[in-house]
Design a protein around this motif. Structure first.
Motif, short mmCIF file in Angstrom:
data_model
loop_
_atom_site.label_atom_id
_atom_site.label_comp_id
_atom_site.label_asym_id
_atom_site.label_seq_id
_atom_site.Cartn_x
_atom_site.Cartn_y
_atom_site.Cartn_z
N VAL A 1 -12.81 -3.41 -14.17
CA VAL A 1 -13.12 -2.38 -15.19
C VAL A 1 -13.85 -3.20 -15.90
N ARG A 2 -15.21 -3.21 -16.56
CA ARG A 2 -16.56 -4.31 -16.69
C ARG A 2 -15.78 -4.88 -17.68
N VAL A 3 -16.44 -5.91 -17.99
CA VAL A 3 -15.97 -6.28 -19.06
C VAL A 3 -17.68 -6.04 -20.40
N ARG A 4 -17.19 -5.56 -21.78
CA ARG A 4 -18.33 -5.19 -22.13
C ARG A 4 -19.07 -6.66 -23.02
N LYS A 5 -17.70 -7.58 -23.80
CA LYS A 5 -18.19 -7.53 -25.26
C LYS A 5 -16.74 -8.91 -25.29
N VAL A 6 -16.68 -9.90 -25.31
CA VAL A 6 -16.37 -10.75 -25.37
C VAL A 6 -16.18 -11.11 -27.59
N GLU A 7 -14.70 -10.95 -27.66
CA GLU A 7 -15.15 -11.72 -29.54
C GLU A 7 -14.26 -12.75 -29.74
N ARG A 8 -13.81 -13.19 -30.50
CA ARG A 8 -13.01 -14.19 -31.04
C ARG A 8 -12.03 -13.53 -32.46
N VAL A 9 -10.88 -13.74 -32.21
CA VAL A 9 -10.07 -13.03 -33.68
C VAL A 9 -9.50 -14.41 -34.03
N GLU A 10 -9.22 -14.72 -34.80
CA GLU A 10 -8.14 -15.69 -36.20
C GLU A 10 -6.89 -14.74 -35.77
N TYR A 11 -6.31 -14.98 -35.29
CA TYR A 11 -4.25 -14.98 -35.81
C TYR A 11 -3.59 -16.19 -35.87
N ASP A 12 -2.56 -16.13 -36.87
CA ASP A 12 -1.19 -16.68 -37.02
C ASP A 12 0.58 -15.95 -36.54
N GLY A 13 0.78 -16.27 -35.89
CA GLY A 13 2.39 -15.84 -35.30
C GLY A 13 2.82 -15.43 -34.12
N PRO A 14 3.44 -14.88 -33.92
CA PRO A 14 4.42 -14.78 -32.56
C PRO A 14 3.38 -14.62 -31.69
N VAL A 15 3.33 -15.26 -30.45
CA VAL A 15 2.41 -14.55 -28.88
C VAL A 15 3.78 -14.92 -27.82
N PHE A 16 3.94 -13.76 -26.72
CA PHE A 16 4.79 -13.71 -25.88
C PHE A 16 4.17 -13.43 -24.37
N ASN A 17 5.55 -14.03 -23.67
CA ASN A 17 4.41 -14.08 -21.96
C ASN A 17 5.92 -13.85 -21.46
N LEU A 18 5.50 -13.66 -20.33
CA LEU A 18 6.69 -12.37 -18.70
C LEU A 18 6.08 -13.53 -17.80
N THR A 19 7.52 -14.20 -17.04
CA THR A 19 6.85 -14.67 -16.01
C THR A 19 8.13 -13.51 -14.62
N VAL A 20 6.87 -13.13 -13.43
CA VAL A 20 7.62 -11.63 -12.57
C VAL A 20 7.89 -12.47 -11.60
N ALA A 21 8.77 -11.99 -11.28
CA ALA A 21 8.90 -12.28 -9.79
C ALA A 21 7.90 -12.09 -8.73
N ASP A 22 7.87 -12.81 -7.32
CA ASP A 22 6.80 -12.51 -6.22
C ASP A 22 5.03 -12.86 -6.69
#
Length: 483
Positions: free
Chosen positions: A377-398
């Motif tokens: 999946v080719r990256v065409r464009k990289v931008e920066r977006v200002e954000y203020d709020g919650p963020v999330f992540n997962l720990t996945v087995a294996d």
């Protein structure tokens, strides 16, 4: 020596050690601070005094869709114990979920052919491929550049078998028994009928199956009547309501069967598991009917207005993220690479479009892309977006990765114990870190004979080599076909 490691780790206060270079604040049972490995404004660096470990979590904002056993779901709704697809294309259990506040710039990746924007915190690691490379490497989102490639692995879909057995919950204990389901059907014909149902059909009151067509689709209505009569020996009733043609027939068990296998409502429709066990021709008949009902087909040809020859193409737009994701995987499994786009309505609803340039029938199960290949999946464009709020992540087995609508991302960032802290912060070797921490803790290391020291040195070297190999194997797993 193994006893020395455990004793030193037990006696060294990891909070005090890290606090010498990173200001930490008490947060619940642990401590947080700004990550020393990345530039950030909001603390994502966590120190666990009980486990004597530290961890920096890169994260995704809410509503980022993660590929799960039940289709794409917002990351904030996923709970421990649920199954998500990882970088090897298989399902893995979510061990822990993470959430914290973030203030700063998110990295926004716009890619192709999967054009669903991917937003991440700058420190979130992603397995990527560089041009002309087949070896994946993990880098932070802030370091990704256009022309890098995200990785979408071949997905191992569970191929169930079609069953017409009525579940006990569908049968009422009293009253007239409903008409039974067919014992068997001609699969190619049923595949076409099912495609039309997924596009235009619905279930009403758990008793009847309905199709809603536009007034210019009378030929489709006739075809549906023919298919329904041949498959279920049912006569479709028809009425015209304004600019619509409404078709329906009563069959309580079939209505409940469709809700069970295909979902309930336009936003929750999905492909039944048994579709993944069908032959390519049967899958094509389902897709063709689905696109004719809810999409558009262009035969291509010369466009006089613009003076060029357009290629054949088709597009399918749906409100169900799960059905779009199913169709994408079905097309990829048959050797064709589709495009995927996301749209946001003013009322907050989202819709998705999957499409193919060229005639997909020509490449169906015969193209250069094999079902076991990964999609770059080719990256065409990289931008920066200002954000203020919650963020999330997962720990996945294996696997320690999981799949988004755009490709594979890692599930965690930098982490370790007191030894890896000194190794990364000061560039010390494992033996040098052990000696310095032993002096700090007042632990006298066990003296060994020269032969034993040589053996231990070889063990440490082997441990370093194994750690390096594991990191390389983990980052390369998504770039290789599953065994």
């Amino acid at each position: 020596m193994p006893g020395d490691f455990d004793l030193v780790k037990e006696r060294v206060d990891i909070v005090q050690l890290i606090s010498e270079s990173v200001p930490l604040k008490k947060a619940g049972r642990g401590y947080v601070g700004l990550c020393p490995f990345h530039l950030e404004k909001t603390p994502s660096f966590h120190v666990d005094a009980e486990r004597r470990t530290y961890k920096c979590f890169g994260c995704l904002p809410p509503d980022a869709l993660i590929k799960t056993a039940d289709g794409p779901r917002p990351i904030q709704d996923i709970k421990p114990g649920e199954l998500v697809y990882a970088g090897d294309g298989r399902l893995h259990e979510v061990v822990v979920t993470h959430e914290h506040a973030f203030t700063g710039s998110l990295v926004k990746l716009i890619c192709a052919p999967f054009k669903v924007p991917l937003l991440l915190t700058p420190d979130h690691k992603i397995p990527i491929l560089r041009p002309k490379s087949r070896r994946a490497e993990e880098i932070e989102a802030v370091r990704i550049r256009p022309q890098n490639y995200l990785i979408y692995p071949p997905v191992d879909r569970h191929a169930g078998s079609i069953s017409w057995d009525a579940l006990s919950a569908w049968l009422r204990p009293k009253g007239k028994r409903p008409k039974p389901l067919p014992l068997q059907v001609e699969t190619v014909v049923f595949a076409e009928w099912l495609g039309w149902y997924l596009a235009e059909g619905s279930v009403s009151n758990d008793r009847s199956v309905r199709f809603s067509l536009s007034s210019d689709e009378f030929a489709v209505a006739q075809r549906l009547a023919e298919l329904t009569d041949g498959l279920f020996e049912e006569k479709l009733k028809m009425s015209r309501e304004g600019s619509r043609i409404e078709l329906w027939f009563c069959h309580a068990l079939l209505a409940r069967w469709l809700k069970h296998y295909c979902g309930d409502g336009s936003h929750n429709k999905r492909l039944p598991d048994f579709v993944w066990g069908w032959q390519s021709r049967e899958q094509w008949e389902l897709l063709r009917a689905l696109v004719q009902g809810d999409g558009s087909i262009s035969r291509g040809g010369y466009v006089a207005q613009y003076g060029f020859v357009a290629k054949p193409s088709w597009e399918l737009t749906l409100a169900s993220a799960r059905l779009i994701d199913d169709v994408r995987d079905l097309v990829i499994a048959n050797g064709v690479i589709p495009t995927v786009r996301e749209y946001h309505h003013q009322d907050g609803r989202r819709a998705w479009t999957v499409g193919v340039k060229g005639d997909p029938r020509q490449g169906w199960s015969g193209g250069e892309h094999r079902p076991t290949d990964l999609v770059c999946v080719r990256v065409r464009k990289v931008e920066r977006v200002e954000y203020d709020g919650p963020v999330f992540n997962l720990t996945v087995a294996d696997q320690h990765t999981y799949l988004t609508m755009s490709g594979t991302v890692c599930n965690c960032g930098e982490g370790g114990d007191v030894f890896t802290w000194l190794e990364k912060q000061r560039g010390l070797s494992p033996s040098e870190a052990l000696k310095e921490l032993a002096d700090r803790a007042g632990v006298e290391l066990t003296r060994r004979a020269p032969e034993e020291r040589k053996f231990e040195d070889r063990l440490l070297q082997a441990n370093d080599a194994a750690a390096f190999y594991f990191r390389q194997a983990r980052t390369s797993a998504a770039a290789s076909s599953p065994a």
